[in-house]
Design a protein around this motif. Structure first.
Motif, short mmCIF file in Angstrom:
data_model
loop_
_atom_site.label_atom_id
_atom_site.label_comp_id
_atom_site.label_asym_id
_atom_site.label_seq_id
_atom_site.Cartn_x
_atom_site.Cartn_y
_atom_site.Cartn_z
N ILE A 53 -107.87 46.33 39.17
CA ILE A 53 -106.94 45.81 38.16
C ILE A 53 -105.79 46.78 37.94
CG2 ILE A 53 -106.68 45.18 35.72
CD1 ILE A 53 -109.61 44.22 35.80
N ALA A 54 -106.12 48.07 37.85
CA ALA A 54 -105.08 49.09 37.64
C ALA A 54 -104.09 49.11 38.80
CB ALA A 54 -105.72 50.47 37.46
N GLY A 55 -104.60 49.00 40.03
CA GLY A 55 -103.73 48.96 41.20
C GLY A 55 -102.82 47.75 41.20
N SER A 56 -103.34 46.60 40.76
CA SER A 56 -102.54 45.37 40.72
C SER A 56 -101.42 45.47 39.69
CB SER A 56 -103.45 44.17 40.39
OG SER A 56 -104.45 44.01 41.37
N VAL A 57 -101.75 45.99 38.50
CA VAL A 57 -100.72 46.12 37.45
C VAL A 57 -99.68 47.15 37.85
CG1 VAL A 57 -100.32 46.75 35.04
CG2 VAL A 57 -102.33 45.41 35.65
N ALA A 58 -100.13 48.25 38.47
CA ALA A 58 -99.19 49.26 38.93
C ALA A 58 -98.21 48.68 39.95
CB ALA A 58 -99.94 50.44 39.54
N THR A 59 -98.69 47.76 40.77
CA THR A 59 -97.84 47.12 41.77
C THR A 59 -96.76 46.26 41.12
OG1 THR A 59 -99.70 47.08 43.32
CG2 THR A 59 -97.85 45.64 43.81
N LEU A 60 -97.10 45.60 40.01
CA LEU A 60 -96.11 44.79 39.29
C LEU A 60 -94.92 45.65 38.87
CD1 LEU A 60 -98.41 42.65 36.94
CD2 LEU A 60 -97.40 41.96 39.11
N LEU A 61 -95.21 46.84 38.33
CA LEU A 61 -94.15 47.74 37.89
C LEU A 61 -93.38 48.32 39.07
CD1 LEU A 61 -95.99 49.71 35.04
CD2 LEU A 61 -94.34 47.84 34.80
N HIS A 62 -94.10 48.74 40.10
CA HIS A 62 -93.47 49.31 41.29
C HIS A 62 -92.49 48.33 41.91
CE1 HIS A 62 -93.25 49.99 45.68
NE2 HIS A 62 -93.27 51.27 45.36
N ASP A 63 -92.92 47.08 42.11
CA ASP A 63 -92.05 46.10 42.76
C ASP A 63 -90.90 45.64 41.86
OD1 ASP A 63 -93.73 46.36 44.87
OD2 ASP A 63 -94.41 44.29 44.93
N SER A 96 -86.97 37.26 45.54
CA SER A 96 -88.15 37.39 46.41
C SER A 96 -89.30 38.11 45.73
CB SER A 96 -87.76 38.14 47.70
OG SER A 96 -87.28 39.44 47.38
N TYR A 97 -89.19 38.32 44.41
CA TYR A 97 -90.19 39.09 43.69
C TYR A 97 -91.58 38.46 43.76
CZ TYR A 97 -92.22 41.74 39.74
OH TYR A 97 -92.99 42.55 38.95
N SER A 98 -91.67 37.15 43.51
CA SER A 98 -92.97 36.49 43.50
C SER A 98 -93.61 36.51 44.89
CB SER A 98 -92.85 35.05 42.98
OG SER A 98 -91.93 34.31 43.78
N THR A 99 -92.77 36.31 45.93
CA THR A 99 -93.29 36.35 47.30
C THR A 99 -93.80 37.74 47.65
OG1 THR A 99 -91.70 34.65 47.96
CG2 THR A 99 -92.74 35.90 49.72
N GLN A 100 -93.06 38.75 47.22
CA GLN A 100 -93.46 40.14 47.48
C GLN A 100 -94.77 40.46 46.78
OE1 GLN A 100 -91.62 41.73 49.60
NE2 GLN A 100 -92.60 43.73 49.59
N LEU A 101 -94.91 39.99 45.53
CA LEU A 101 -96.13 40.25 44.78
C LEU A 101 -97.33 39.54 45.40
CD1 LEU A 101 -94.97 40.05 41.05
CD2 LEU A 101 -95.54 42.09 42.37
N ALA A 102 -97.08 38.35 45.96
CA ALA A 102 -98.18 37.60 46.60
C ALA A 102 -98.82 38.40 47.72
CB ALA A 102 -97.66 36.26 47.13
N LEU A 103 -98.04 39.27 48.34
CA LEU A 103 -98.57 40.14 49.40
C LEU A 103 -99.03 41.49 48.84
CD1 LEU A 103 -99.05 40.94 52.39
CD2 LEU A 103 -96.65 41.66 52.46
N ASN A 104 -98.23 42.10 47.99
CA ASN A 104 -98.48 43.47 47.56
C ASN A 104 -99.63 43.62 46.56
OD1 ASN A 104 -96.53 44.46 49.20
ND2 ASN A 104 -95.01 44.82 47.62
N VAL A 105 -99.81 42.64 45.67
CA VAL A 105 -100.90 42.75 44.69
C VAL A 105 -102.27 42.76 45.39
CG1 VAL A 105 -102.10 41.59 42.80
CG2 VAL A 105 -99.63 41.89 42.70
N PRO A 106 -102.57 41.81 46.28
CA PRO A 106 -103.86 41.92 47.00
C PRO A 106 -103.97 43.18 47.85
CG PRO A 106 -102.90 39.73 47.28
CD PRO A 106 -101.87 40.58 46.63
N PHE A 107 -102.87 43.57 48.49
CA PHE A 107 -102.89 44.76 49.33
C PHE A 107 -103.29 45.99 48.53
CE2 PHE A 107 -100.95 48.64 50.91
CZ PHE A 107 -101.30 48.64 52.25
N HIS A 108 -102.62 46.20 47.40
CA HIS A 108 -102.88 47.42 46.62
C HIS A 108 -104.20 47.35 45.86
CE1 HIS A 108 -99.23 49.53 47.62
NE2 HIS A 108 -98.55 48.42 47.43
N ALA A 109 -104.65 46.16 45.49
CA ALA A 109 -105.97 46.04 44.87
C ALA A 109 -107.04 46.51 45.85
CB ALA A 109 -106.22 44.60 44.43
N VAL A 110 -106.99 46.01 47.08
CA VAL A 110 -107.94 46.43 48.12
C VAL A 110 -107.77 47.91 48.45
CG1 VAL A 110 -108.65 46.09 50.53
CG2 VAL A 110 -108.07 44.11 49.12
#
Length: 241
Positions: free
Chosen positions: A51-61, A103-117
């Motif tokens: 969860i922390a990785g996913s939220v951090a990705t929101l801010l990063h992107d 392209s924010y939503s598209t980027q998050l669709a890839l980056n949130v799962p990536f950084h969570a894993v």
């Protein structure tokens, strides 16, 4: 513009990457600690890490997306923009603030799962390679590289779909008798499957893994080094007082 073209906009990425990564790791550490207290009474909770990785990705992107838009506009062939400021003003004037996040939503669709894993795998490996959580460069590099490889392999299908959306590859789309502009992740998933079935979702997985492994290994080793140096300095200051 010769050899200068590949490097146009590189300073924009560098300027965006600094604050983006600062937010990224600061948010991750803070949120990981708070969620671990709630979910596992202070222990290492893999759910909290994800969860922390996913939220951090929101801010990063949120920081990096505008920088990427400006960089790409500067790198376009025959780009009318000669500086970062002129590019930003032009985009605001003609397209508004929303253009920076198209392209924010598209980027998050890839980056949130990536950084969570990615974060879950890194923390899991640290439990085994470095259970005392000391500064151990070899453990950080190894865990970072493996975490990047696992996350890259697991999210390759999303990357394939994003690539098709971004490139709008004409020969592939025409083979499916698709005219016009392909839009939406759901349409991309269906198109990739029709092009090559399930194996098509993992095309390029080796190249993606090879690219990510050194990147994540370097990122974690640098982060853990500065974390160690700063925490050591903080302890020494408290001791001297």
């Amino acid at each position: 513009e010769g050899l200068g073209r590949p490097f146009r906009g590189i300073h924009v990425t560098a300027l965006g990457a600094g604050p983006a990564h600062a937010l990224y790791f600061a948010c991750y550490e803070q949120l990981k600690r708070q969620l671990s207290e709630v979910l596992q009474q202070g222990g290492n909770s893999h759910l909290a890490n994800g969860i922390a990785g996913s939220v951090a990705t929101l801010l990063h992107d949120a920081v990096m997306n505008p920088a990427e838009v400006v960089k790409q506009r500067l790198q376009m062939f025959n780009s009318p923009h000669r500086s970062v400021l002129s590019c930003v003003r032009s985009i605001l004037r003609s397209e508004g603030v929303a253009a920076f996040y198209r392209s924010y939503s598209t980027q998050l669709a890839l980056n949130v799962p990536f950084h969570a894993v990615h974060f879950v795998t890194y923390e899991l490996l640290q439990e085994h390679l470095n259970p005392r959580r000391e500064y151990q460069p070899r453990a950080h590099i190894t865990a970072g590289a493996v975490a990047g490889a696992v996350a890259a392999a697991a999210t390759t299908p999303l990357d394939v779909c994003k690539t098709l959306l971004n490139t709008q590859e004409s020969s592939a789309l025409s083979s499916l008798r698709l005219g016009g502009h392909l839009s939406g992740m759901a349409n991309a998933v269906g198109s990739v499957y029709r092009l090559g079935g399930l194996p098509a979702f993992f095309r390029g997985v080796q190249a993606r893994v090879i690219y990510q492994m050194p990147s994540t290994a370097i990122a974690w080793s640098v982060y853990e080094f500065f974390k160690y140096v700063l925490s050591k300095g903080s302890v020494e200051r408290r001791t001297s007082l």
